[in-house]
Scaffold this motif. Structure first.
Motif, PDB file in Angstrom:
ATOM      1  N   THR A 257     -24.997   5.148   4.082  1.00 10.62           N
ATOM      2  CA  THR A 257     -25.619   3.913   3.599  1.00 10.62           C
ATOM      3  C   THR A 257     -24.766   2.699   3.966  1.00 10.62           C
ATOM      4  O   THR A 257     -25.281   1.671   4.419  1.00 10.62           O
ATOM      5  N   SER A 258     -23.452   2.823   3.779  1.00  5.32           N
ATOM      6  CA  SER A 258     -22.550   1.717   4.119  1.00  5.32           C
ATOM      7  C   SER A 258     -22.587   1.438   5.612  1.00  5.32           C
ATOM      8  O   SER A 258     -22.567   0.282   6.053  1.00  5.32           O
TER       9      SER A 258
ATOM     10  N   GLU B  40     -12.119   3.214  -1.118  1.00  9.28           N
ATOM     11  CA  GLU B  40     -11.979   1.767  -0.964  1.00  9.28           C
ATOM     12  C   GLU B  40     -13.187   1.082  -0.337  1.00  9.28           C
ATOM     13  O   GLU B  40     -13.224  -0.142  -0.264  1.00  9.28           O
ATOM     14  N   GLY B  41     -14.167   1.853   0.117  1.00  6.46           N
ATOM     15  CA  GLY B  41     -15.338   1.267   0.752  1.00  6.46           C
ATOM     16  C   GLY B  41     -15.194   1.275   2.266  1.00  6.46           C
ATOM     17  O   GLY B  41     -14.077   1.209   2.795  1.00  6.46           O
ATOM     18  N   LEU B  42     -16.326   1.342   2.955  1.00  7.10           N
ATOM     19  CA  LEU B  42     -16.305   1.452   4.409  1.00  7.10           C
ATOM     20  C   LEU B  42     -15.759   0.179   5.061  1.00  7.10           C
ATOM     21  O   LEU B  42     -15.207   0.229   6.169  1.00  7.10           O
TER      22      LEU B  42
ATOM     23  N   ALA C   9     -10.278  12.175   6.738  1.00  4.36           N
ATOM     24  CA  ALA C   9      -9.449  11.068   6.244  1.00  4.36           C
ATOM     25  C   ALA C   9     -10.290   9.811   6.086  1.00  4.36           C
ATOM     26  O   ALA C   9     -10.156   9.062   5.107  1.00  4.36           O
ATOM     27  N   LEU C  10     -11.186   9.573   7.040  1.00  2.00           N
ATOM     28  CA  LEU C  10     -12.081   8.412   6.934  1.00  2.00           C
ATOM     29  C   LEU C  10     -12.971   8.532   5.710  1.00  2.00           C
ATOM     30  O   LEU C  10     -13.186   7.549   4.987  1.00  2.00           O
ATOM     31  N   VAL C  11     -13.491   9.730   5.463  1.00  2.00           N
ATOM     32  CA  VAL C  11     -14.361   9.945   4.302  1.00  2.00           C
ATOM     33  C   VAL C  11     -13.613   9.627   3.010  1.00  2.00           C
ATOM     34  O   VAL C  11     -14.130   8.945   2.117  1.00  2.00           O
ATOM     35  N   ARG C  12     -12.390  10.129   2.885  1.00  5.04           N
ATOM     36  CA  ARG C  12     -11.598   9.870   1.674  1.00  5.04           C
ATOM     37  C   ARG C  12     -11.343   8.381   1.500  1.00  5.04           C
ATOM     38  O   ARG C  12     -11.470   7.826   0.399  1.00  5.04           O
ATOM     39  N   LEU C  13     -10.990   7.723   2.593  1.00  2.00           N
ATOM     40  CA  LEU C  13     -10.692   6.292   2.545  1.00  2.00           C
ATOM     41  C   LEU C  13     -11.932   5.485   2.168  1.00  2.00           C
ATOM     42  O   LEU C  13     -11.875   4.587   1.324  1.00  2.00           O
ATOM     43  N   ALA C  14     -13.060   5.820   2.788  1.00  2.00           N
ATOM     44  CA  ALA C  14     -14.303   5.093   2.516  1.00  2.00           C
ATOM     45  C   ALA C  14     -14.767   5.313   1.085  1.00  2.00           C
ATOM     46  O   ALA C  14     -15.258   4.390   0.433  1.00  2.00           O
TER      47      ALA C  14
ATOM     48  N   ARG D  60     -22.114  13.064  -2.190  1.00  2.00           N
ATOM     49  CA  ARG D  60     -21.957  11.653  -2.549  1.00  2.00           C
ATOM     50  C   ARG D  60     -21.243  10.897  -1.421  1.00  2.00           C
ATOM     51  O   ARG D  60     -21.625   9.778  -1.067  1.00  2.00           O
ATOM     52  N   ALA D  61     -20.223  11.537  -0.851  1.00  4.39           N
ATOM     53  CA  ALA D  61     -19.489  10.907   0.245  1.00  4.39           C
ATOM     54  C   ALA D  61     -20.403  10.698   1.444  1.00  4.39           C
ATOM     55  O   ALA D  61     -20.373   9.640   2.086  1.00  4.39           O
TER      56      ALA D  61
END
Length: 202
Positions: free
Chosen positions: A111-112, A25-27, A17-22, A104-105
């Motif tokens: 990186t973020s 919308e960005g970390l 879920a965190l991966v999808r959100l990041a 990519r995720a």
């Protein structure tokens, strides 16, 4: 009879879920509450498995790293017979490039995270560089074993560091749209060619 809870699966669901959100919308938009909503679970459950946002982010990096390793093992399994050092290195580096949604995720989140860790002590305190360090050590060991295929004065540790730094830089250039994934793969292949064909030209 009480239902058996798969804690590993729950942790993976929250990490995904965190991966999808990041990715969407960005970390910087990631909060414990937002991740809970994305995962369809309560905030209390997220806090049960991850006490802090920093711990959640680090666990997600480990989750992505393991997924990346699994995909890399699949690449190697698709090769017939003993895997030559060059093919081993190519598969390892190819997996590190953001060429599809999953890779990519991984590149985007890591990186973020690194950028945020420069200004957030809680994130910096997490051992998030352990993953890249393990990868560099593995690549160094492979190049040492392939010494007969490389130039005599090759420094395996320095070459491993160079190839990974190159891969990370190329990956970032793909993320920001500077080059395509195919172009990044071509640049990487050029450098691997020079590393493994140097002895033939000596």
């Amino acid at each position: 009879m009480p239902r058996t809870v798969d804690h590993a699966q729950r942790r993976a669901t929250i990490a995904e879920a965190l991966v999808r959100l990041a990715a969407r919308e960005g970390l910087h938009a990631v909060t414990m509450r937002a991740v809970a909503a994305e995962a369809g679970v309560s905030l209390r459950l997220v806090q049960y498995y991850f006490e802090t946002k920093a711990a959640l982010l680090h666990a997600t990096l480990l989750h992505l790293e393991e997924a990346s390793h699994a995909r890399w093992r699949e690449r190697l399994a698709g090769l017939s017979g003993p895997v030559p050092a060059r093919r081993f290195v190519e598969a390892l580096l190819a997996e590190a490039l953001p060429t599809d949604e999953r890779s990519r995720a991984f590149h985007l989140v890591w990186t973020s995270y690194a950028v945020l860790a420069m200004t957030e002590p809680d994130l910096a305190a997490q051992p998030f560089v352990a993953g890249p360090r393990r990868l560099e050590q593995q690549l160094t060991a492979t190049l040492r074993e392939a010494a007969g295929e490389l130039a005599e004065d090759t420094d395996p540790a320095a070459e491993a560091a160079r190839l990974l730094a190159l891969t990370h830089g190329l990956g970032t250039s793909v993320l920001v749209g500077q080059r395509t994934a195919a172009s990044a793969e071509a640049v990487l292949r050029y450098h691997v060619d020079r590393l493994f064909t140097h002895r033939d030209h000596a």
